[in-house]
Design an enzyme around this catalytic site. Structure first.
Site, PDB file in Angstrom:
ATOM      1  N   SER A  73       9.028 -29.154  -4.677  1.00  0.00           N
ATOM      2  CA  SER A  73       8.719 -29.028  -3.670  1.00  0.00           C
ATOM      3  C   SER A  73       8.874 -30.932  -2.328  1.00  0.00           C
ATOM      4  CB  SER A  73       8.359 -28.365  -2.916  1.00  0.00           C
ATOM      5  OG  SER A  73       8.755 -26.645  -3.348  1.00  0.00           O
ATOM      6  N   GLY A 314       1.223 -35.910   2.389  1.00  0.00           N
ATOM      7  CA  GLY A 314       1.918 -36.338   1.473  1.00  0.00           C
ATOM      8  C   GLY A 314       3.035 -34.451   0.925  1.00  0.00           C
ATOM      9  N   ASP A 316       3.232 -31.505  -2.603  1.00  0.00           N
ATOM     10  CA  ASP A 316       3.279 -30.868  -4.270  1.00  0.00           C
ATOM     11  C   ASP A 316       4.349 -30.465  -4.239  1.00  0.00           C
ATOM     12  OD1 ASP A 316       0.488 -31.944  -3.919  1.00  0.00           O
ATOM     13  OD2 ASP A 316      -0.420 -29.657  -4.218  1.00  0.00           O
ATOM     14  N   GLY A 317       4.790 -30.828  -5.659  1.00  0.00           N
ATOM     15  CA  GLY A 317       5.909 -30.151  -6.128  1.00  0.00           C
ATOM     16  C   GLY A 317       5.699 -29.056  -7.456  1.00  0.00           C
ATOM     17  N   GLY A 321       7.792 -25.499 -15.080  1.00  0.00           N
ATOM     18  CA  GLY A 321       6.830 -26.429 -15.812  1.00  0.00           C
ATOM     19  C   GLY A 321       7.342 -27.727 -15.653  1.00  0.00           C
TER      20      GLY A 321
END
Length: 471
Positions: A73, A314, A316-317, A321
């Site tokens: 993401s 920022g 996150d993504g 996994g």
């Protein structure tokens, strides 16, 4: 609630950071069962980087600094950048109805569809259910086709009323970019971001990622088990603008962050964004309830942590996994990227990014939330009930002993493909109208925030990053 510790000032050097991370990373990977990780750190225009571990535990291929990992993401920042380029060019107004640019946009609530704006999609405040992962094929028309599957998606709250993470909204933004540019989303990435930034290892599809040393995601096939290669590499292409496929090196991700830190300017002086636009994207647009593992506010694409020492920004993504993290401190020239392919990635990220920020800036990473040592016993009747999305049913109940439980039943095709099963977790009181899981989930204790009222004294929504409506 656990809050960040006071700042004492960053006093380290980039060389010190580089040497320490290169020395410590192998042991940290073993500690957190992370197969591999790559990192890059920017300070005042200089970049250092490193990598360790294996990209695939089945093949043993080693991770190097030119290995590509999925950024998940974090792709939303790239999509938001493509949108803001169109704003710079006068092609998009953030505050007119989104249908101005995509007349075919339909959801279950016609009135809401007519009111939703581009700004609402950028800030996750559009209000319709957003975790829609329908596979519409791998052709260049897949995002166009995806727009057509949203016609019966329910509206959860009035447009602009709440913040609720929305993947589908970013696929819509990607389609808008395609329509206005007259070319595919992948071509837009290449022509308007990859090329001006001179990126060398950015791959929007698996067909390009396979040309590099590509990381494979790793998952637990049973609770508490070792992380092993996932059954599939990527998610559906229709969700590409939301983060289903884009891969790159940590250095290329840092190059993108540097452009935002340097007022939209590439290293060769090219203005990728107009002067001032990068700063506008970072401005707070909406506040979040305290969700612990997410920011305190959101900008035009950017996640923000509003801290006593300053702003940490920022995204996150997370894919199948693979977990990616990007953080930077506006005004300091400092950014850190961490890319991983499984394991307890959140704890690794806190160790790596937390130490980098402490060494190089005055900003400290917010501590992860944790359940109280002695949780207060409460009457959970306001929270009890079933909250449902198209992908999951989550039922909160309280037993005769006063213990609170959350039973989660996955319903999506992707969950079935990955072998996800129903889970029961114990929740305890956290603060106010929020509970928290007693045992960690992938290294995280996640606040469950209950909002609104259904008219009978029960919460209307369970918010866990998404506002899940009571049924």
């Amino acid at each position: 609630m656990v809050r960040p510790t006071p700042s004492v000032g960053g006093v380290g050097t980039l060389t010190d950071t580089q040497n320490r991370l290169r020395a410590e990373l192998p042991a940290l990977l073993e500690k957190y069962d992370v197969p591999a990780a790559a990192w890059a750190v920017l300070k005042d225009g200089e970049v250092v980087e490193g990598a360790a571990g294996v990209l695939h535990r089945g093949t043993g291929v080693e991770a190097t600094t030119d290995s590509v990992f999925q950024i998940g993401s974090i792709t939303k920042l790239w999509t938001a950048t493509l949108v803001m380029q169109l704003v710079d060019e006068g092609e998009v107004d953030l505050d007119v109805p989104f249908r101005t640019y995509l007349p075919d946009f339909r959801i279950g609530d016609e009135d809401a569809a007519a009111r939703i704006t581009t700004r609402m999609l950028l800030t996750h405040t559009a209000g319709f259910e957003g975790d829609i992962f329908t596979d519409t094929g791998v052709g260049d028309d897949c995002i166009e086709k995806f727009v057509g599957v949203l016609h019966d998606v329910p509206q959860l709250f009035l447009p602009g009323e709440l913040w609720s993470y929305n993947n589908a909204g970013y696929s819509l933004l990607g389609r808008m970019v395609e329509v206005l540019r007259g070319k595919s989303y992948d071509e837009c990435l290449r022509d308007h971001i990859f090329t001006p930034l001179a990126l060398t290892h950015a791959a929007p599809t698996p067909y390009e990622a396979i040309m590099f040393r590509a990381a494979m995601g790793h998952v637990q096939h049973e609770p508490g088990g070792r992380y092993e290669p996932a059954p599939i590499w990527g998610m559906v292409r229709s969700n590409a603008p939301a983060g289903s496929l884009l891969s790159m090196t940590a250095r290329d991700l840092i190059t993108f962050a540097r452009m935002h830190l340097e007022d939209g300017k590439a290293q060769d002086g090219t203005q990728v964004l107009a002067p001032g636009t990068a700063a506008r994207m970072l401005e707070a647009q909406v506040e979040l309830p305290y969700l612990g593992v997410l920011g305190t506010s959101w900008g035009l694409g950017f996640e923000r942590y509003d801290l006593e020492e300053g702003v940490l920004a920022g995204h996150d993504g997370n894919t199948i996994g693979q977990n990616a993290y990007l953080r930077f401190v506006p005004g300091t020239g400092v950014a850190v990227a961490l890319l991983t392919n499984g394991g307890d990635a959140i704890e690794l990220y806190h160790d790596v990014a937390g130490s980098v920020l402490a060494e190089l800036t005055d900003v400290r990473m917010p501590a992860l939330p944790a359940p109280p040592a002695e949780p207060e016993r409460i009457d959970a009747s306001r929270f009890e009930g079933t909250y449902s999305t198209q992908n999951v049913d989550l039922t909160v109940s309280q037993d005769e002993d006063g213990r609170i439980w959350a039973d989660q039943v996955p319903k999506s095709e992707l969950a079935e493909e990955l072998g996800a099963e129903a889970e029961r977790r114990e929740l305890v009181h956290f603060e106010g109208d929020s509970l928290i899981n007693l045992e960690p989930i992938q290294g995280m204790h996640i606040p469950h925030v209950f909002l609104g009222d259904d008219g009978d004294g029960h919460a209307q929504y369970l918010h866990i990053g998404r506002a899940v409506r009571r049924v």
